[in-house]
Design an enzyme around this catalytic site. Sequence first.
Site, PDB file in Angstrom:
ATOM      1  N   LYS A  16      -1.377  76.695  60.854  1.00  0.00           N
ATOM      2  CA  LYS A  16      -0.075  76.006  61.026  1.00  0.00           C
ATOM      3  C   LYS A  16       0.520  75.368  59.925  1.00  0.00           C
ATOM      4  CE  LYS A  16      -1.841  73.189  64.566  1.00  0.00           C
ATOM      5  NZ  LYS A  16      -3.039  73.935  64.785  1.00  0.00           N
ATOM      6  N   GLY A  40      -6.023  68.821  60.194  1.00  0.00           N
ATOM      7  CA  GLY A  40      -6.245  68.952  58.468  1.00  0.00           C
ATOM      8  C   GLY A  40      -5.433  69.917  58.027  1.00  0.00           C
ATOM      9  N   HIS A  41      -4.268  69.862  57.299  1.00  0.00           N
ATOM     10  CA  HIS A  41      -3.395  70.754  56.606  1.00  0.00           C
ATOM     11  C   HIS A  41      -3.658  70.913  55.194  1.00  0.00           C
ATOM     12  CE1 HIS A  41      -0.115  70.578  60.115  1.00  0.00           C
ATOM     13  NE2 HIS A  41      -1.281  71.248  60.408  1.00  0.00           N
ATOM     14  N   GLN A 225      -4.187  70.826  66.249  1.00  0.00           N
ATOM     15  CA  GLN A 225      -5.168  71.548  67.087  1.00  0.00           C
ATOM     16  C   GLN A 225      -4.817  72.743  67.756  1.00  0.00           C
ATOM     17  OE1 GLN A 225      -5.525  67.675  67.875  1.00  0.00           O
ATOM     18  NE2 GLN A 225      -6.401  67.742  65.933  1.00  0.00           N
TER      19      GLN A 225
HETATM   20  P1  IMP Z   1     -12.498  65.862  68.228  1.00  0.00           P
HETATM   21  O1  IMP Z   1     -11.160  66.232  68.363  1.00  0.00           O
HETATM   22  O2  IMP Z   1     -13.014  65.146  66.981  1.00  0.00           O
HETATM   23  O3  IMP Z   1     -12.839  64.759  69.414  1.00  0.00           O
HETATM   24  O4  IMP Z   1     -13.312  67.158  68.427  1.00  0.00           O
HETATM   25  C1  IMP Z   1     -13.346  67.845  69.524  1.00  0.00           C
HETATM   26  C2  IMP Z   1     -13.245  69.281  69.311  1.00  0.00           C
HETATM   27  O5  IMP Z   1     -12.176  69.788  68.661  1.00  0.00           O
HETATM   28  C3  IMP Z   1     -14.472  69.809  68.123  1.00  0.00           C
HETATM   29  O6  IMP Z   1     -14.705  70.933  68.764  1.00  0.00           O
HETATM   30  C4  IMP Z   1     -13.566  69.894  66.851  1.00  0.00           C
HETATM   31  O7  IMP Z   1     -14.302  70.564  66.150  1.00  0.00           O
HETATM   32  C5  IMP Z   1     -12.292  70.139  67.424  1.00  0.00           C
HETATM   33  N1  IMP Z   1     -11.336  69.911  66.563  1.00  0.00           N
HETATM   34  C6  IMP Z   1     -10.498  68.835  66.330  1.00  0.00           C
HETATM   35  N2  IMP Z   1      -9.454  68.957  65.689  1.00  0.00           N
HETATM   36  C7  IMP Z   1      -9.581  70.233  65.197  1.00  0.00           C
HETATM   37  C8  IMP Z   1      -8.519  70.984  64.385  1.00  0.00           C
HETATM   38  O8  IMP Z   1      -7.656  70.312  63.736  1.00  0.00           O
HETATM   39  N3  IMP Z   1      -8.827  72.029  64.168  1.00  0.00           N
HETATM   40  C9  IMP Z   1      -9.846  72.833  64.854  1.00  0.00           C
HETATM   41  N4  IMP Z   1     -10.730  72.155  65.802  1.00  0.00           N
HETATM   42  C10 IMP Z   1     -10.479  70.885  65.724  1.00  0.00           C
END
Ligand code: IMP
Length: 432
Positions: A16, A40-41, A225
Amino acid sequence: MANVAVIGTQWGDEGKGKVVDIYAEQADVIARFQGGNNAGHTLVVGGRKTILHLIPSGILHENKICIIGNGVVVDPSVLLEEIEQLRKGDLFPQNTKLMVSERAHLIMPYHRSIDQAREAHNSGKKIGTTGRGIGPAYEDKAARTGIRLIDLYDEQSFREKLHRALEEKNFLLKGLFGQKPLDENEIAAEYLGLAEKLKPYVADTSFVLDRENKNGKKILFEGAQGSQLDIDYGTYPFVTSSNTAAGNASCGSGIGANAINKVVGICKAYTTRVGEGPFPTELHDEIGEHMQKVGQEFGATTGRKRRCGWLDIVLVRQAIRISGVTDLAITKLDVLTGLDKIKICVGYKTPAGDYTHAVPADIRILSQCQPVYEEFPGWKEDISPARKMDELPPNARKYLNRLEELAQARISLVSVGSGREETISLRDPFRD
Ligand code: IMP
């Protein structure tokens, strides 16, 4: 003239950053509406790598308004660090404004502690979160015990809210997780100090968006996400704690749903996932390794290796449906170069022996689904110099044509390399 939302159609990390960066150049306002610093970008400017977790990537462009909307959970120390990092690197143009919604909920130190302690406590059953406190912050928002940015500017009320929150959080941290309780005065001092520094950025961002929209400015809503991490439609409970679907661009930024005219779904030419949870097309062989290595599939936030597999159109179609995707941006097509055969999962064989095009709501069933593939011949030619569809090898075109047909959404952009210019642009979603 249209406003555009950009969302991920898979498990996040679809690339993205690059697409948003291209569209941000044309937009006047760039707004984030959900998630937090779990995103994270990675941006490469002048050969220098900058990773932004919270601030919209439009910040690097001249003359923009960058908004962190009310639907985002904000860790104020991370926000300040990013602002300082950008200023130090001379990457924050003077005529670009950054605004954070006064209604945004804060990530507090106890949110991070509980996120990490819970994951450690649940070993074997963990979600694989980023450990940034995202889930616990959204929990408090829904429980109506959260602390919002605006609360920091009324010291007495902030201290009362913090006191009440800590009564509960320290009980949990000490009693259940066996951890040291957190100190109320220390947190209050830290957050009140951060509040002073953040003051120039705090605003009623819904009002700003409405004003800019009425003035005919172009707004880009930047999703974080991906669709399979959506709290309602993702692989629950292995999801993030917000709605990643495009509809949340409205609630999470405080603008009417009819202000979102186009939705660009970012779709990687294969699939990746970080964290735990089902992944029907996951590969545990040398092809998966090829994708991981060539695609440099490491999480931008946690550095974890991403799990890799074939493109799953069943999941992408669900994303298109729930977000109303009008345009697809296909990323990382170049990573497939050199493979003899390429596959797309077009349906699942369920454990009961049926064939389905739908994503089962029960992840135990999804975990047992066998992907049904269509197979395509690969290509060996370097595709990174291609700037038009007809400059792609015939097999790459065939793959994209079939993808478009299966997805039932038009492809408006194809990324053929990590560089900004390594892009085939077919349509401008702000106009066409
Ligand atoms: P949380 O958002 O930190 O609570 O993580 C929940 C789930 O979302 C986990 O499987 C993370 O690895 C995934 N996740 C959260 N943010 C990202 C992202 O920006 N990219 C990919 N996976 C994400």
